[in-house]
Design a protein around this motif. Structure first.
Motif, PDB file in Angstrom:
ATOM      1  N   SER A 122      -5.800 -14.733  57.831  1.00  0.00           N
ATOM      2  CA  SER A 122      -5.717 -13.607  56.896  1.00  0.00           C
ATOM      3  C   SER A 122      -6.268 -13.973  55.523  1.00  0.00           C
ATOM      4  N   SER A 123      -6.015 -15.187  55.048  1.00  0.00           N
ATOM      5  CA  SER A 123      -6.530 -15.580  53.736  1.00  0.00           C
ATOM      6  C   SER A 123      -8.052 -15.707  53.754  1.00  0.00           C
ATOM      7  N   LYS A 124      -8.600 -16.242  54.824  1.00  0.00           N
ATOM      8  CA  LYS A 124     -10.055 -16.391  54.924  1.00  0.00           C
ATOM      9  C   LYS A 124     -10.738 -15.030  55.008  1.00  0.00           C
ATOM     10  N   LEU A 125     -10.190 -14.143  55.842  1.00  0.00           N
ATOM     11  CA  LEU A 125     -10.793 -12.818  55.989  1.00  0.00           C
ATOM     12  C   LEU A 125     -10.685 -12.024  54.693  1.00  0.00           C
ATOM     13  N   THR A 126      -9.564 -12.155  53.986  1.00  0.00           N
ATOM     14  CA  THR A 126      -9.407 -11.433  52.731  1.00  0.00           C
ATOM     15  C   THR A 126     -10.438 -11.874  51.709  1.00  0.00           C
ATOM     16  N   LEU A 127     -10.711 -13.170  51.649  1.00  0.00           N
ATOM     17  CA  LEU A 127     -11.719 -13.668  50.706  1.00  0.00           C
ATOM     18  C   LEU A 127     -13.105 -13.124  51.050  1.00  0.00           C
ATOM     19  N   ILE A 128     -13.440 -13.075  52.338  1.00  0.00           N
ATOM     20  CA  ILE A 128     -14.742 -12.532  52.748  1.00  0.00           C
ATOM     21  C   ILE A 128     -14.811 -11.034  52.450  1.00  0.00           C
ATOM     22  N   ILE A 129     -13.716 -10.327  52.670  1.00  0.00           N
ATOM     23  CA  ILE A 129     -13.680  -8.893  52.374  1.00  0.00           C
ATOM     24  C   ILE A 129     -13.936  -8.646  50.886  1.00  0.00           C
ATOM     25  N   ILE A 130     -13.324  -9.469  50.038  1.00  0.00           N
ATOM     26  CA  ILE A 130     -13.552  -9.330  48.596  1.00  0.00           C
ATOM     27  C   ILE A 130     -15.026  -9.549  48.270  1.00  0.00           C
ATOM     28  N   GLY A 131     -15.632 -10.579  48.886  1.00  0.00           N
ATOM     29  CA  GLY A 131     -17.041 -10.853  48.624  1.00  0.00           C
ATOM     30  C   GLY A 131     -17.962  -9.751  49.104  1.00  0.00           C
ATOM     31  N   ALA A 132     -17.617  -9.112  50.226  1.00  0.00           N
ATOM     32  CA  ALA A 132     -18.479  -8.064  50.782  1.00  0.00           C
ATOM     33  C   ALA A 132     -18.288  -6.724  50.096  1.00  0.00           C
ATOM     34  N   PHE A 133     -17.164  -6.541  49.434  1.00  0.00           N
ATOM     35  CA  PHE A 133     -16.848  -5.234  48.846  1.00  0.00           C
ATOM     36  C   PHE A 133     -17.768  -4.888  47.676  1.00  0.00           C
ATOM     37  N   PHE A 134     -17.942  -5.814  46.746  1.00  0.00           N
ATOM     38  CA  PHE A 134     -18.532  -5.458  45.463  1.00  0.00           C
ATOM     39  C   PHE A 134     -20.044  -5.191  45.488  1.00  0.00           C
ATOM     40  N   PRO A 135     -20.870  -5.917  46.228  1.00  0.00           N
ATOM     41  CA  PRO A 135     -22.289  -5.534  46.245  1.00  0.00           C
ATOM     42  C   PRO A 135     -22.523  -4.128  46.783  1.00  0.00           C
ATOM     43  N   THR A 136     -21.819  -3.775  47.860  1.00  0.00           N
ATOM     44  CA  THR A 136     -21.956  -2.421  48.398  1.00  0.00           C
ATOM     45  C   THR A 136     -21.444  -1.392  47.400  1.00  0.00           C
ATOM     46  N   TYR A 137     -20.309  -1.678  46.777  1.00  0.00           N
ATOM     47  CA  TYR A 137     -19.733  -0.751  45.792  1.00  0.00           C
ATOM     48  C   TYR A 137     -20.683  -0.546  44.611  1.00  0.00           C
ATOM     49  N   THR A 138     -21.152  -1.633  44.023  1.00  0.00           N
ATOM     50  CA  THR A 138     -21.979  -1.539  42.816  1.00  0.00           C
ATOM     51  C   THR A 138     -23.286  -0.810  43.094  1.00  0.00           C
ATOM     52  N   ASN A 139     -23.983  -1.173  44.151  1.00  0.00           N
ATOM     53  CA  ASN A 139     -25.273  -0.556  44.454  1.00  0.00           C
ATOM     54  C   ASN A 139     -25.127   0.896  44.880  1.00  0.00           C
ATOM     55  N   THR A 140     -24.068   1.209  45.604  1.00  0.00           N
ATOM     56  CA  THR A 140     -23.884   2.592  46.051  1.00  0.00           C
ATOM     57  C   THR A 140     -23.579   3.511  44.880  1.00  0.00           C
ATOM     58  N   VAL A 141     -22.716   3.071  43.974  1.00  0.00           N
ATOM     59  CA  VAL A 141     -22.418   3.887  42.793  1.00  0.00           C
ATOM     60  C   VAL A 141     -23.689   4.132  41.980  1.00  0.00           C
ATOM     61  N   ALA A 142     -24.458   3.072  41.747  1.00  0.00           N
ATOM     62  CA  ALA A 142     -25.689   3.222  40.963  1.00  0.00           C
ATOM     63  C   ALA A 142     -26.681   4.139  41.666  1.00  0.00           C
TER      64      ALA A 142
END
Length: 276
Positions: free
Chosen positions: A148-168
């Motif tokens: 769970s800790s490993k997957l959560t860290l990867i989820i955090i890393g994958a979240f922000f590039p998609t979020y930032t580029n999609t909003v822009a």
């Protein structure tokens, strides 16, 4: 008077098929040339590394000769290398799909609604600035050293590039396109589905590709700290046992897997944007 039949050709040349064949041939030659050019720098670096080690300029315990890495790869292959690759790939896949999916959903809401942006964007922008390694102690305290800790860290890393580029991408859609949808009496949902999202698709896919790359990076960070399997574990094991050959083979595997997944994402991007 001459008969017209004298000048009539016996067969008609299919210029369309000839042009298509020539185009395909030129495309194949271009791809081959590009591939050869891309191999020049790696081959030069490998040759330079081989020469420096063979000449004794660099100690083998610091940088093993590239020609010796094949034997190390075979040793790892007999020591269950595919299991490490499989574990890391599964972690990246799960973390990437959850993280980029959540990033896409939140970004669409933020990009389409100014009030939601005012509430969420300042906090998310601050969290985005936190380095990945800073999350590891907290995740270990909260979730322990299991998956769970490993997957959560990867989820955090994958979240922000998609979020930032999609909003822009959504916020930079040409207003004239939206006005055109209003002129055609499209309701808000229809404008979002038929105009805004297709117009922003290029930026969205760019963010998704970046999320995939960061998923591999965050996976390594997670496995370096607390893992008994995975490519990140091989990196840590090679460091602890003073085996730079294992470290280099693990790095090459990461480069290969990252490149393969990025090529797959690039093909998907070309397919989804073929209408352009």
């Amino acid at each position: 008077m001459w008969s017209n039949s004298v000048f009539k050709p016996e067969g008609k040349v299919n210029t369309s098929s000839t042009y298509t064949f020539r185009s395909q041939t030129n495309s194949w030659k271009t791809k081959l040339s590009t591939g050869i050019k891309g191999l020049i720098l790696p081959l030069l670096l490998l040759s330079l590394a081989e020469m420096t080690v063979r000449q004794g300029w660099i100690a083998p315990y610091l940088l093993p000769a590239p020609s010796s890495l094949w034997q190390t790869f075979l040793e790892l292959l007999h020591a269950d290398l595919f299991s490490h690759i499989y574990i890391s790939s599964v972690r990246v896949g799960i973390g990437f799909f959850i993280g980029s999916g959540l990033g896409l959903i939140v970004a669409i809401a933020v990009g389409l609604n100014k009030h939601i942006e005012d509430y969420l964007d300042p906090t998310l922008s601050a969290i985005k600035s936190i380095p990945s390694l800073a999350w590891i102690p907290l995740l270990l305290l909260w979730l322990g050293i299991d998956e769970s800790s490993k997957l959560t860290l990867i989820i955090i890393g994958a979240f922000f590039p998609t979020y930032t580029n999609t909003v822009a991408a959504i916020q930079h859609v040409d207003p004239k396109l939206i006005e055109l949808g209003v002129a055609y009496n499209l309701n808000r949902f229809q404008r979002i589905v038929q105009i805004i999202l297709p117009a922003a698709l290029s930026g969205i896919l760019t963010g998704v590709r970046n999320s995939l790359s960061l998923s591999w990076m965050f996976m390594v960070a997670a496995e370096l700290i607390a893992a008994t399997q995975g490519i990140g574990y091989l990196l840590s094991d090679g460091r602890e046992t003073a085996r730079p050959d294992i470290v280099i083979v693990a790095i090459l595997l990461l480069a290969l897997l990252g490149k393969m997944t990025d090529l797959g994402m690039k093909k998907l991007e070309q397919h989804l944007l073929r209408w352009r």
